[in-house]
Every structure is written in structure tokens, then in C-alpha cells.
Design an enzyme around this catalytic site. Structure first.
Site, PDB file in Angstrom:
ATOM      1  N   GLU A  74      24.178  39.534  35.677  1.00 39.94           N
ATOM      2  CA  GLU A  74      25.003  38.409  35.229  1.00 39.94           C
ATOM      3  C   GLU A  74      24.673  37.112  35.967  1.00 39.94           C
ATOM      4  O   GLU A  74      25.489  36.191  35.997  1.00 39.94           O
ATOM      5  CB  GLU A  74      26.494  38.733  35.389  1.00 39.94           C
ATOM      6  CG  GLU A  74      26.981  39.938  34.629  1.00 39.94           C
ATOM      7  CD  GLU A  74      26.978  39.747  33.119  1.00 39.94           C
ATOM      8  OE1 GLU A  74      26.419  38.759  32.617  1.00 39.94           O
ATOM      9  OE2 GLU A  74      27.535  40.628  32.442  1.00 39.94           O
ATOM     10  N   HIS A  93      32.860  38.090  39.651  1.00 36.35           N
ATOM     11  CA  HIS A  93      33.053  38.793  38.373  1.00 36.35           C
ATOM     12  C   HIS A  93      33.353  40.250  38.688  1.00 36.35           C
ATOM     13  O   HIS A  93      32.655  40.871  39.489  1.00 36.35           O
ATOM     14  CB  HIS A  93      31.788  38.677  37.527  1.00 36.35           C
ATOM     15  CG  HIS A  93      31.730  39.680  36.411  1.00 36.35           C
ATOM     16  ND1 HIS A  93      32.699  39.749  35.433  1.00 36.35           N
ATOM     17  CD2 HIS A  93      30.848  40.669  36.127  1.00 36.35           C
ATOM     18  CE1 HIS A  93      32.399  40.738  34.602  1.00 36.35           C
ATOM     19  NE2 HIS A  93      31.288  41.316  35.000  1.00 36.35           N
ATOM     20  N   HIS A  95      35.221  44.162  37.054  1.00 38.91           N
ATOM     21  CA  HIS A  95      35.807  44.915  35.955  1.00 38.91           C
ATOM     22  C   HIS A  95      37.194  45.384  36.419  1.00 38.91           C
ATOM     23  O   HIS A  95      37.460  46.572  36.530  1.00 38.91           O
ATOM     24  CB  HIS A  95      34.912  46.086  35.574  1.00 38.91           C
ATOM     25  CG  HIS A  95      33.577  45.656  35.034  1.00 38.91           C
ATOM     26  ND1 HIS A  95      32.607  46.546  34.629  1.00 38.91           N
ATOM     27  CD2 HIS A  95      33.051  44.417  34.830  1.00 38.91           C
ATOM     28  CE1 HIS A  95      31.536  45.869  34.192  1.00 38.91           C
ATOM     29  NE2 HIS A  95      31.783  44.581  34.323  1.00 38.91           N
ATOM     30  N   TYR A 114      54.888  31.584  36.583  1.00 34.56           N
ATOM     31  CA  TYR A 114      54.411  30.288  37.084  1.00 34.56           C
ATOM     32  C   TYR A 114      53.089  30.373  37.839  1.00 34.56           C
ATOM     33  O   TYR A 114      52.339  29.392  37.916  1.00 34.56           O
ATOM     34  CB  TYR A 114      55.485  29.605  37.943  1.00 34.56           C
ATOM     35  CG  TYR A 114      55.579  30.118  39.357  1.00 34.56           C
ATOM     36  CD1 TYR A 114      56.381  31.214  39.684  1.00 34.56           C
ATOM     37  CD2 TYR A 114      54.852  29.508  40.375  1.00 34.56           C
ATOM     38  CE1 TYR A 114      56.451  31.688  40.976  1.00 34.56           C
ATOM     39  CE2 TYR A 114      54.915  29.985  41.680  1.00 34.56           C
ATOM     40  CZ  TYR A 114      55.706  31.067  41.975  1.00 34.56           C
ATOM     41  OH  TYR A 114      55.762  31.536  43.255  1.00 34.56           O
ATOM     42  N   HIS A 155      35.135  43.318  28.402  1.00 38.49           N
ATOM     43  CA  HIS A 155      34.269  43.343  29.577  1.00 38.49           C
ATOM     44  C   HIS A 155      35.063  43.264  30.890  1.00 38.49           C
ATOM     45  O   HIS A 155      35.164  44.260  31.593  1.00 38.49           O
ATOM     46  CB  HIS A 155      33.260  42.195  29.440  1.00 38.49           C
ATOM     47  CG  HIS A 155      32.181  42.204  30.460  1.00 38.49           C
ATOM     48  ND1 HIS A 155      30.988  41.563  30.303  1.00 38.49           N
ATOM     49  CD2 HIS A 155      32.131  42.750  31.697  1.00 38.49           C
ATOM     50  CE1 HIS A 155      30.235  41.733  31.363  1.00 38.49           C
ATOM     51  NE2 HIS A 155      30.913  42.453  32.229  1.00 38.49           N
ATOM     52  N   TYR A 208      51.871  21.057  48.115  1.00 37.07           N
ATOM     53  CA  TYR A 208      51.918  22.047  49.191  1.00 37.07           C
ATOM     54  C   TYR A 208      50.519  22.317  49.752  1.00 37.07           C
ATOM     55  O   TYR A 208      50.377  23.029  50.740  1.00 37.07           O
ATOM     56  CB  TYR A 208      52.488  23.382  48.690  1.00 37.07           C
ATOM     57  CG  TYR A 208      53.961  23.349  48.375  1.00 37.07           C
ATOM     58  CD1 TYR A 208      54.798  22.401  48.950  1.00 37.07           C
ATOM     59  CD2 TYR A 208      54.521  24.285  47.513  1.00 37.07           C
ATOM     60  CE1 TYR A 208      56.148  22.379  48.664  1.00 37.07           C
ATOM     61  CE2 TYR A 208      55.873  24.266  47.221  1.00 37.07           C
ATOM     62  CZ  TYR A 208      56.681  23.307  47.794  1.00 37.07           C
ATOM     63  OH  TYR A 208      58.013  23.295  47.505  1.00 37.07           O
TER      64      TYR A 208
END
Ligand SMILES: [Zn+2]
Length: 220
Positions: A74, A93, A95, A114, A155, A208
Site C-alpha cells: 500500500e 493503515h 484492518h 462528539y 478493506h 484546548y
């Protein structure tokens, strides 16, 4: 210890933490860190437990690497994210099981909680394309517009942040949100927060100085 060796070790530590924290399993998933002129990325098909600093691959921005071991399959979307997103210092990335559950339904995550603001106004699911393809990179970049995380259809999960520590924190937060969203859907239909409230949350994150706040994300 030189800086690049330290960066390689940090990358391995992040990849191991990703598996230890149930964000990923085995050798799937990948992590990278931006360097001047390119990136360091985990290699293709190698256990994170046995990986050593020398196994981490240095890939230049124009897609070159030293002969020998190959970078993660990837590497294209990692490279393209660094080219297009100035706010990306690290990309992860995985899974992750709950994110992948939603991704297999080709569903993103709306602002039902939120903390979605850690990633943006919502978390999109990028259209499906074959793993490792340029098309997947294009789809992922589109889903990440104005956001720091997206799901990849059928994926998994993709996140970006300013450094490795923050990208791991963000991935954990998104996986928590995916799990709670799945649980919420099992009981009923969530009452999503509106744009005004999400803007208020983003402002509070910014004031913050929250590490994973969405304050500097482009509005779209
Ligand atoms: Zn994958």
C-alpha cells in the site's frame, strides 16, 4: 543513535503497538513516517515482531527504493498522502475489526458521538478499489478531504496525523467509535449531532490544544 535509526525503531514500535492493541493482526496493515524527500514505511509481508530497523524501507517521493525487500503493497497511498497533505507526518493503515465491519457494509461513521471531530465532521468510507492500486489511492485521498481518517470499502481503516504517536491515538479513537457505532445500530438509530454542534466541538478541541483535535482541518 542517529535520527533515521531512531525513526525506523519508532515505526516498528508503532506497528507492534497496532497489533498488541487489537487494531490489526499478523503482517497486514502498514505504517509510515514522513522524511525529507520521502518516507519510511514498513516492508511487505514481514512479521512486526521479528522486524528490525534495517528492514524498514526508505521510499523516495518519486517512488524509488533500494533493491531487496519491497515496501508495503500500500505504499502508493502513503506516498500520495504525503504529497497532498501538509498535515500528514505519519500514516497508519490497519484492518481494525470494527472499522472493517463497517467498511464491509461500505458504511462510514456519521457524527453520532462528539469525538468524531478528532477525525473531521464525519468519517467517510472510500469507494472500493483493489488493494495496492492507484485507484485505491485516489479514492482514499478523496474520502480524506478535510478529514484525518477514512474507512476503505471492504478493506479497513486509514488515518493520518502529525506524528506516529498521534496517528496511533487517532486510530484507536476511530476504532472505539466504530465499535460503539456498531453497538448503537444493534439497539436503534442514533441521533446524530448537527453541523453547528460539531463546529462547536472542533472549536473547543482547538482551544484546548487537544492532540487529536480537528481544529486546523479545512472545512468542506
Ligand atoms: Zn490493507
Amino acid at each position: 543513535m542517529n535520527i533515521e535509526f531512531r525513526d525506523r525503531q519508532s515505526l516498528i514500535n508503532t506497528a507492534r503497538a497496532m497489533n498488541r492493541l487489537d487494531l490489526n493482526h499478523g503482517a497486514c496493515g502498514n505504517v509510515s513516517k514522513r522524511l525529507a524527500g520521502g518516507m519510511l514505511i514498513t516492508p511487505s509481508g514481514m512479521s512486526y515482531e521479528t522486524m528490525q530497523a534495517k528492514d524498514v524501507i526508505l521510499v523516495t517521493q518519486d517512488g524509488q527504493w533500494e533493491p531487496g525487500r519491497r515496501p508495503s503493497s500500500e505504499w502508493l497511498f502513503h506516498r500520495d498522502i504525503y504529497a497532498q497533505r501538509d498535515d500528514a507526518g505519519a500514516v497508519l493503515h490497519a484492518h481494525a475489526p470494527w472499522c472493517t465491519t463497517l467498511a464491509c457494509l461500505q458504511r462510514g461513521i456519521p457524527p453520532f458521538h462528539y469525538m468524531i471531530a478528532a477525525a473531521g465532521n464525519d468519517i467517510r468510507c472510500a469507494a472500493y478499489a483493489t488493494f495496492g492500486s492507484q485507484e485505491l489511492s485516489v479514492n482514499a485521498l478523496a474520502a480524506l478531504a478535510g478529514r484525518r481518517a477514512c474507512l476503505l470499502a471492504n478493506h479497513g481503516l486509514l488515518c493520518l496525523a502529525s506524528d506516529l504517536e498521534q496517528v496511533l491515538d487517532l486510530a484507536l479513537e476511530v476504532e472505539f467509535l466504530a465499535r460503539v457505532y456498531c453497538q448503537t445500530l444493534a439497539l436503534g438509530i442514533p441521533d446524530n449531532l448537527d453541523d453547528e454542534e460539531m463546529a462547536r466541538v472542533a472549536d473547543k478541541f482547538r482551544s484546548y490544544g487537544a492532540n487529536i483535535g480537528a481544529g486546523d482541518l479545512a472545512k468542506d
